[in-house]
Scaffold this motif. Structure first.
Motif, PDB file in Angstrom:
ATOM      1  N   GLY A 116      33.979   6.485  87.542  1.00 52.44           N
ATOM      2  CA  GLY A 116      34.942   7.294  86.808  1.00 52.44           C
ATOM      3  C   GLY A 116      34.439   8.635  86.332  1.00 52.44           C
ATOM      4  O   GLY A 116      34.991   9.197  85.375  1.00 52.44           O
ATOM      5  N   LEU A 117      33.441   9.201  86.984  1.00 52.75           N
ATOM      6  CA  LEU A 117      32.939  10.519  86.584  1.00 52.75           C
ATOM      7  C   LEU A 117      33.982  11.607  86.843  1.00 52.75           C
ATOM      8  O   LEU A 117      34.778  11.526  87.772  1.00 52.75           O
ATOM      9  N   THR A 118      33.961  12.627  85.989  1.00 52.06           N
ATOM     10  CA  THR A 118      34.726  13.846  86.216  1.00 52.06           C
ATOM     11  C   THR A 118      33.777  15.012  85.962  1.00 52.06           C
ATOM     12  O   THR A 118      32.671  14.837  85.439  1.00 52.06           O
ATOM     13  N   LEU A 119      34.213  16.212  86.298  1.00 51.22           N
ATOM     14  CA  LEU A 119      33.362  17.380  86.058  1.00 51.22           C
ATOM     15  C   LEU A 119      33.072  17.588  84.580  1.00 51.22           C
ATOM     16  O   LEU A 119      32.066  18.197  84.212  1.00 51.22           O
ATOM     17  N   ASP A 120      33.950  17.086  83.707  1.00 56.01           N
ATOM     18  CA  ASP A 120      33.764  17.260  82.270  1.00 56.01           C
ATOM     19  C   ASP A 120      33.183  16.026  81.588  1.00 56.01           C
ATOM     20  O   ASP A 120      33.146  15.956  80.354  1.00 56.01           O
ATOM     21  N   ASP A 121      32.707  15.083  82.376  1.00 55.03           N
ATOM     22  CA  ASP A 121      32.141  13.863  81.812  1.00 55.03           C
ATOM     23  C   ASP A 121      30.799  14.176  81.145  1.00 55.03           C
ATOM     24  O   ASP A 121      29.893  14.732  81.778  1.00 55.03           O
ATOM     25  N   PRO A 211      38.568  17.802  87.690  1.00 60.99           N
ATOM     26  CA  PRO A 211      39.886  18.221  88.183  1.00 60.99           C
ATOM     27  C   PRO A 211      39.807  18.790  89.594  1.00 60.99           C
ATOM     28  O   PRO A 211      38.777  19.325  89.995  1.00 60.99           O
ATOM     29  N   TRP A 212      40.920  18.675  90.335  1.00 59.20           N
ATOM     30  CA  TRP A 212      40.901  19.117  91.731  1.00 59.20           C
ATOM     31  C   TRP A 212      40.811  20.633  91.848  1.00 59.20           C
ATOM     32  O   TRP A 212      40.335  21.161  92.852  1.00 59.20           O
ATOM     33  N   LEU A 213      41.249  21.356  90.792  1.00 59.79           N
ATOM     34  CA  LEU A 213      41.140  22.815  90.752  1.00 59.79           C
ATOM     35  C   LEU A 213      40.428  23.183  89.466  1.00 59.79           C
ATOM     36  O   LEU A 213      40.965  22.988  88.373  1.00 59.79           O
ATOM     37  N   ASP A 214      39.224  23.716  89.585  1.00 55.57           N
ATOM     38  CA  ASP A 214      38.424  23.988  88.399  1.00 55.57           C
ATOM     39  C   ASP A 214      38.503  25.468  88.030  1.00 55.57           C
ATOM     40  O   ASP A 214      38.330  26.345  88.878  1.00 55.57           O
TER      41      ASP A 214
END
Length: 263
Positions: A116-121, A211-214
């Motif tokens: 469940g990682l995201t760029l803001d994790d 997110p798919w668009l950063d």
């Protein structure tokens, strides 16, 4: 007196009728699985074969490493007809309608609690991160830019997109580094990650980068098309028609190679 010219004309017509069809010339990298290689083992090789077969033409390859100057030295010099696997809408060539859409992914070991990682994790700041890089900051991959914008540089390990070309499939190093424990997580282009994760001796987890668009400028998802020479709309339309007609066959190939796809 007219028999010999008539026979000659008939013989010439017979040779023309039996002439081999012109090859479909495809430009491809000879050392870049899962996309292509000289042995024809990549999924782009397989899809190019589908297109050529539908045209009733054999395939011929122009081999060129996909580094800077690739387009100029292939389609740009009209050495080939088709370039499979190009991002839709690039300015250097004309591109067909997309035949698949994929995403950058997080690659982690399945035995680690990193789902469940995201760029803001916040977990990312405590991890060693592998990321594909081009080398010039202005041309780096979207995940590299996203991590830099979040101040994550000291814990990032760069893996050159081109890599050591003396080795087989050099871009795969960013995935192998996770299995080998050299990094905790890698951010890699989905088709590359999906393919090498399937064959990894260590079970790996593949998840979309979100997110798919950063920052409203770095997309993690891309439509993928075939590139053709500009100013040849009839050929472009022919390829698009085949890609549509052979959609199920192409999807089966992408599934077989572990290519992650998004709607």
């Amino acid at each position: 007196m007219r028999v010999m010219p008539l026979l000659a004309a008939l013989a010439l017509a017979g040779c023309s009728a039996g002439a081999a069809p012109k090859a479909l010339t495809v430009c491809a990298d000879p050392n870049n699985l899962p996309f292509s290689n000289r042995a024809g083992q990549g999924f782009e090789n397989r899809i190019a074969e589908i297109v050529a077969r539908d045209m009733h033409r054999p395939v011929r390859y122009v081999w060129w490493a996909q580094r800077r100057g690739y387009v100029r030295n292939t389609l740009g010099e009209q050495k080939c007809d088709l370039w499979p696997g190009v991002a839709s809408g690039v300015e250097m060539v004309a591109t067909t309608r997309p035949y698949y859409r994929s995403t950058y992914v997080f690659v982690t070991r399945a035995d680690r609690n990193l789902k469940g990682l995201t760029l803001d994790d916040p977990r990312l700041k405590a991890l060693t991160i592998g990321v594909q890089m081009v080398g010039d900051d202005a041309m780096n991959t979207p995940p590299a830019h996203a991590l830099t914008a979040r101040g994550m540089t000291r814990n990032v390990r760069g893996f050159m997109l081109y890599g050591d070309y003396a080795k087989p499939n050099p871009p795969a190093d960013v995935v192998r580094a996770v299995a080998d424990g050299k990094v905790d997580v890698s951010l890699a282009w989905g088709p590359l990650a999906g393919y090498f994760a399937k064959s990894s001796p260590v079970p790996l987890r593949i998840e979309r980068v979100t997110p798919w668009l950063d920052n409203a400028q770095w997309p993690m998802v891309y439509d993928i098309s075939m590139g053709v020479r500009k100013y040849d709309p009839a050929f472009q339309q022919q390829v698009e028609t085949i890609l549509t007609r052979r959609k199920k066959e192409i999807a089966a190939i992408l599934d077989r190679y572990g290519v992650p796809r998004v709607d």
